[in-house]
Design an enzyme around this catalytic site. Sequence first.
Site, PDB file in Angstrom:
ATOM      1  CE  LYS A 191      40.159  41.464  29.812  1.00 31.07           C
ATOM      2  NZ  LYS A 191      40.561  42.634  29.039  1.00 31.07           N
TER       3      LYS A 191
ATOM      4  CG  ASP B 136      34.927  35.724  27.288  1.00 32.57           C
ATOM      5  OD1 ASP B 136      35.460  36.072  28.362  1.00 32.57           O
ATOM      6  OD2 ASP B 136      35.203  36.260  26.197  1.00 32.57           O
TER       7      ASP B 136
ATOM      8  CB  CYS C  38      39.405  42.545  20.698  1.00 35.70           C
ATOM      9  SG  CYS C  38      41.106  43.031  20.716  1.00 35.70           S
TER      10      CYS C  38
ATOM     11  CD  GLN D 221      35.558  43.144  30.158  1.00 34.08           C
ATOM     12  OE1 GLN D 221      35.479  43.749  31.230  1.00 34.08           O
ATOM     13  NE2 GLN D 221      36.547  43.351  29.307  1.00 34.08           N
TER      14      GLN D 221
ATOM     15  CG  HIS E  64      37.384  39.916  23.223  1.00 30.61           C
ATOM     16  ND1 HIS E  64      38.507  39.235  22.819  1.00 30.61           N
ATOM     17  CD2 HIS E  64      37.811  41.112  23.674  1.00 30.61           C
ATOM     18  CE1 HIS E  64      39.573  39.994  23.023  1.00 30.61           C
ATOM     19  NE2 HIS E  64      39.180  41.147  23.545  1.00 30.61           N
TER      20      HIS E  64
END
Length: 412
Positions: free
Chosen positions: A227, A201, A368, A204, A124
Site C-alpha cells: 500500500k 493498525d 473488509c 492506511q 478492517h
Amino acid sequence: MVNIDSEEIKKDFPIFESRKDGQRLVYLDSAATSQKPRAVINAISDYYSNYNANIHRGVYQIAERATEAYENSKKEMAKFLGAESYEELVYVRNTTEAINLVALSWGEKNISEGDHILISEMEHHSNLVPWILLAKRKKAVLDYIKVGEDYRLDQESLENGLEKNPKLVAITHASNVLGTINDVKSITKKAHDKGAVVLVDGAQSAPHMPVNLSDIGCDFYALSGHKMLGPTGIGALYGKREILEAMPPVIGGGDMIETVEFYSCTWNRIPWKFEAGTSNIEGGIGMTPAIQYLQKLGMENIFKHEVELTKYALDALAEIKNVETYGPDMKKNDHGGVISFSVNGVHPHDIASIFDNYNVAIRAGHHCAMPLVTQILRQSAVARMSFYIYNNKDDIDKAVEAINEVKRIFKK
Ligand SMILES: Cc1ncc(COP(=O)(O)O)c(C=O)c1O
C-alpha cells in the site's frame, strides 16, 4: 514544503503509460493497493538478475549482498517510522499477518478467561477477526468503541471501554472506509494509564502521513508494503523490544533458531525469531526504493496533497443530487484521502462498472469492514475512491463525469 506534482510523479510509474480504448488510467483505489514506481520494479529485477541468493546463510559474495540489501531495508523502515532499532521490525507478508502474529503469540500468552480486548467499530477485518478468534479460544470479552454520527470514534464509548481495564487496545490509525484518522497518540496514553498494551493498525497511515512510533508510544504497529509503493507479500510488525523478546515464536523452522537438539531448541534473537524459513527477499529489497521515494516527497507534503484532493472531491460530490458520502467533515484535519459514497438506488458494483468504462478504477463492496458498512452505515456495500501521490484534480473531474453518467443511465 514541496508541492506534489502528480503529472511528474505519474511519469515514474510505468502503469500510467497504458491506455484503455485511448483513455488514460485514473487509479482511485490506492487504499486497496498502490501502484509501483519504476525504482521498485527495477530493484526487484536487479536482485534477480544480479545477486539472487538466499539470505542469512551463504558466505559467498552475492549471498552477502542479498542479506545486506534485505536487512538494510528494515533499517530504512525503522528510520521512516521513528522506531528505535530495526530489530524491532519483523518482516511478515502484510498487515493481516502482523496482527495475527500478535494474536497468536502475545495474545495466546497474555489473554485469559474474562480479560477484555478493546477495539473499534471501524476496524478492517484484519484487526477484528483475529480478536474474535482469540476471544473465542480464551473465553475473553471483546468490547467496541462506537463510531459516532460524525464518523469519528465516540469519546464516551472509548472512556467506557477503558474503564473495563482491557488487556489490549487494538485500533486503526486511519479507516479504509471513512477516511477518519484516529488520535492514536492520545488513545495510547489513555490505554497505557489503564495498563493495556496497544496495537495500531497502520495499513492506511504509513503510506499517507508522517508516522513517528516513538512519539505515538504504541506497543505494536502493523503495515503492508504494497500500500506504500512496495511489492506485495511484504509487510512489517513493529513491536517494542522488551515485548517482542518476551513473546514465543509461532512458526518454527529454519532461521528462527539459535540451537536445535533432538528434543529441544533455543530461539534466535528478535526479529529473526519470528521470521522462520526463507523470507520474501525481493519484497524486502523492494521496500528500500519505495520508502526512499516517499521520503523524497516528504510525508507532510503527501498528507497535505491528499487532504486537498479530498476537500476538492467532497465539494464536487456535495453539488450532485442523490450522492451520499460517509466520513468526517474536513474541519479537524482528521480525514485522509478516502471517500466512500453511494448514489441512492444504484448498486455500488454498477457504479464501479460504469466508472470502468471511463478507465477510472474505484472499489465497491464492504471493503473488509462488514460490521461498519452493514450495521453502522446501514448499506450492503458502498463505492470508494482513494487518493495517492499520483492523483490530481483532473482525476477527480473524471470521476465526477463518471458519476454523472451513472445518474443519467439510472435516471437519478
Ligand atoms: C485499515 C486496514 N487494515 C488492514 C488491512 C489489511 O491489509 P493487507 O490485506 O495488506 O493485510 C487493510 C487493507 O485494506 C486496511 O485498509
